[in-house]
Write an enzyme that holds these catalytic residues in place. Structure first.
Site, PDB file in Angstrom:
ATOM      1  CB  SER A  81      -8.764 -16.739  23.072  1.00  0.00           C
ATOM      2  OG  SER A  81      -7.934 -16.429  21.972  1.00  0.00           O
TER       3      SER A  81
ATOM      4  CB  SER B 290      -0.911   0.015   1.238  1.00  0.00           C
ATOM      5  OG  SER B 290      -1.447   1.300   1.469  1.00  0.00           O
TER       6      SER B 290
ATOM      7  CB  SER C  86      -1.706 -12.791  13.168  1.00  0.00           C
ATOM      8  OG  SER C  86      -2.529 -11.994  14.008  1.00  0.00           O
TER       9      SER C  86
ATOM     10  CD  GLU D 237       4.354  -8.452  24.884  1.00  0.00           C
ATOM     11  OE1 GLU D 237       3.910  -9.609  24.963  1.00  0.00           O
ATOM     12  OE2 GLU D 237       5.330  -8.054  25.541  1.00  0.00           O
TER      13      GLU D 237
ATOM     14  N   GLY E 145      -0.657  -6.270  28.117  1.00  0.00           N
ATOM     15  CA  GLY E 145      -0.104  -7.608  28.332  1.00  0.00           C
ATOM     16  C   GLY E 145       1.299  -7.727  27.795  1.00  0.00           C
TER      17      GLY E 145
ATOM     18  CG  ASN F 181      -7.920 -16.662  15.368  1.00  0.00           C
ATOM     19  OD1 ASN F 181      -9.079 -16.728  14.976  1.00  0.00           O
ATOM     20  ND2 ASN F 181      -7.229 -15.539  15.338  1.00  0.00           N
TER      21      ASN F 181
ATOM     22  CE  LYS G 108      -2.782 -18.951  17.557  1.00  0.00           C
ATOM     23  NZ  LYS G 108      -1.822 -19.374  18.589  1.00  0.00           N
TER      24      LYS G 108
ATOM     25  CG  ASP H  76       3.388 -12.029  28.576  1.00  0.00           C
ATOM     26  OD1 ASP H  76       3.784 -13.149  28.216  1.00  0.00           O
ATOM     27  OD2 ASP H  76       2.515 -11.393  27.966  1.00  0.00           O
TER      28      ASP H  76
END
Length: 324
Positions: free
Chosen positions: A80, A30, A306, A206, A210, A82, A55, A212
């Protein structure tokens, strides 16, 4: 270098194994995105993958390597959404029974799709119950083989095929941005990048709520957090995996975060300018690039998009400024 859970040969073998089952998703560009980022961007669009997310690659690669006894017993996972759909669809294609442990607040579209692919859904409360413990207990009680959503070598290798295709189609890249939840996609893509474009810097992305992975990379050990409250439901993981973290530690340059508001703006950009429906988690890497979280000026940059599994009413609410 310490021996890692997977090598490039595993990714290449996975690519052959899933050939004919997984889609080779398009790499889109793009000029508007390039102008916003100040770089040349290549979007690997896994929202066009079977069941709508990357996935499928890891799930199919894992189940296709089951022994006859494992196929007869069936597969179980916790997810959760996918990975749940990916396991359910892959199991259906390979003639294997699938049981899926899903959070009660999983997006309805993901629950319906999982059941539509033939998966048996068992709900749990993601804020009070341990899904991993529940999955292990059910696996033992029912004689099922547990395939976790990210911390498994066969899953990691399968996810890495997305980056393998990206490099084959776009050529060498200066940087690669990858969404990060538990690290299956990031670790697999890092291994592929290390082999196919050795000078490519890998950046994980991420949600701010979250981080981590960011904490883990900075501290040198896996950091556990409470379930983060973010619209990026696919990245509501509490920790990286014992298999994924060493790969990330060795091959990933840095991990950055983006806010939920930045994810929504990226969803709007994809929909309005590139005519793509992308779920919040799928926007993580792109949000980091479009908001210039890292200096990418003048570089050739790969972006893993993703997935695109988002309920349309929720999508409309988010992009129109509704409550998350």
């Amino acid at each position: 270098m310490t021996a890692l859970a997977i090598a490039y040969g595993d990714v290449a073998a996975a690519h052959e194994r899933i050939r004919g089952a997984a889609h080779r998703t398009p790499v889109l560009t793009s000029s508007t995105a390039d102008a916003l980022a100040g770089a040349q961007l290549f979007f690997k669009c896994e929202n066009f993958q079977r069941m709508g997310a990357f996935k499928f690659r890891g799930a199919y690669n894992a189940i296709s390597q089951f022994t006859p006894e494992q196929r007869a017993g069936g597969v179980i996972t916790f997810s959760s959404g996918n990975h749940a759909q990916a396991i359910a669809l892959s199991a259906k294609l390979l003639g294997v029974k699938a049981v899926i442990v899903m959070p009660q607040d999983a997006p309805a579209i993901k629950v319906e799709a999982t059941r539509g692919y033939g998966g048996e859904v068992i709900f749990y409360d993601r804020y009070t119950e341990d899904r991993e413990a529940l999955g292990r207990r059910l696996a033992e009680e029912r004689g099922l083989t547990l395939i976790p959503p990210y911390d498994h070598p066969h899953v990691m290798a399968g996810q890495g095929t997305a980056a393998k295709e990206l490099f084959e189609d776009a050529g060498p890249l200066d940087m690669l941005f990858v969404c990060l939840g538990g690290g299956g996609l990031l670790s697999g893509c890092s291994v592929a990048a290390h082999e196919l474009s050795p000078g490519c810097a890998i950046v994980g992305v991420e949600p701010e709520a979250g981080n981590d992975g960011q904490q883990s990379l900075q501290s040198g050990a896996i950091v556990h957090i409470d379930t983060p409250r973010t619209i990026a439901d696919g990245a509501q993981t509490q920790h990286l995996g014992n298999h994924t973290f060493p790969v990330i530690q060795q091959l990933v340059r840095e991990i950055v975060t983006v806010s939920d508001a930045e994810l929504v703006e990226t969803m709007k950009f994809f929909a309005s300018r590139m005519k793509l429906v992308v779920e919040p988690t799928g926007c993580l890497a792109a949000a980091a690039v479009l908001n210039r979280k890292v200096d990418i000026a003048g570089k050739r940059v790969g972006v893993i998009v993703s997935g695109g599994n988002v309920d349309l009413l929720r999508f409309a609410s988010l992009v129109s400024g509704g409550q998350s």
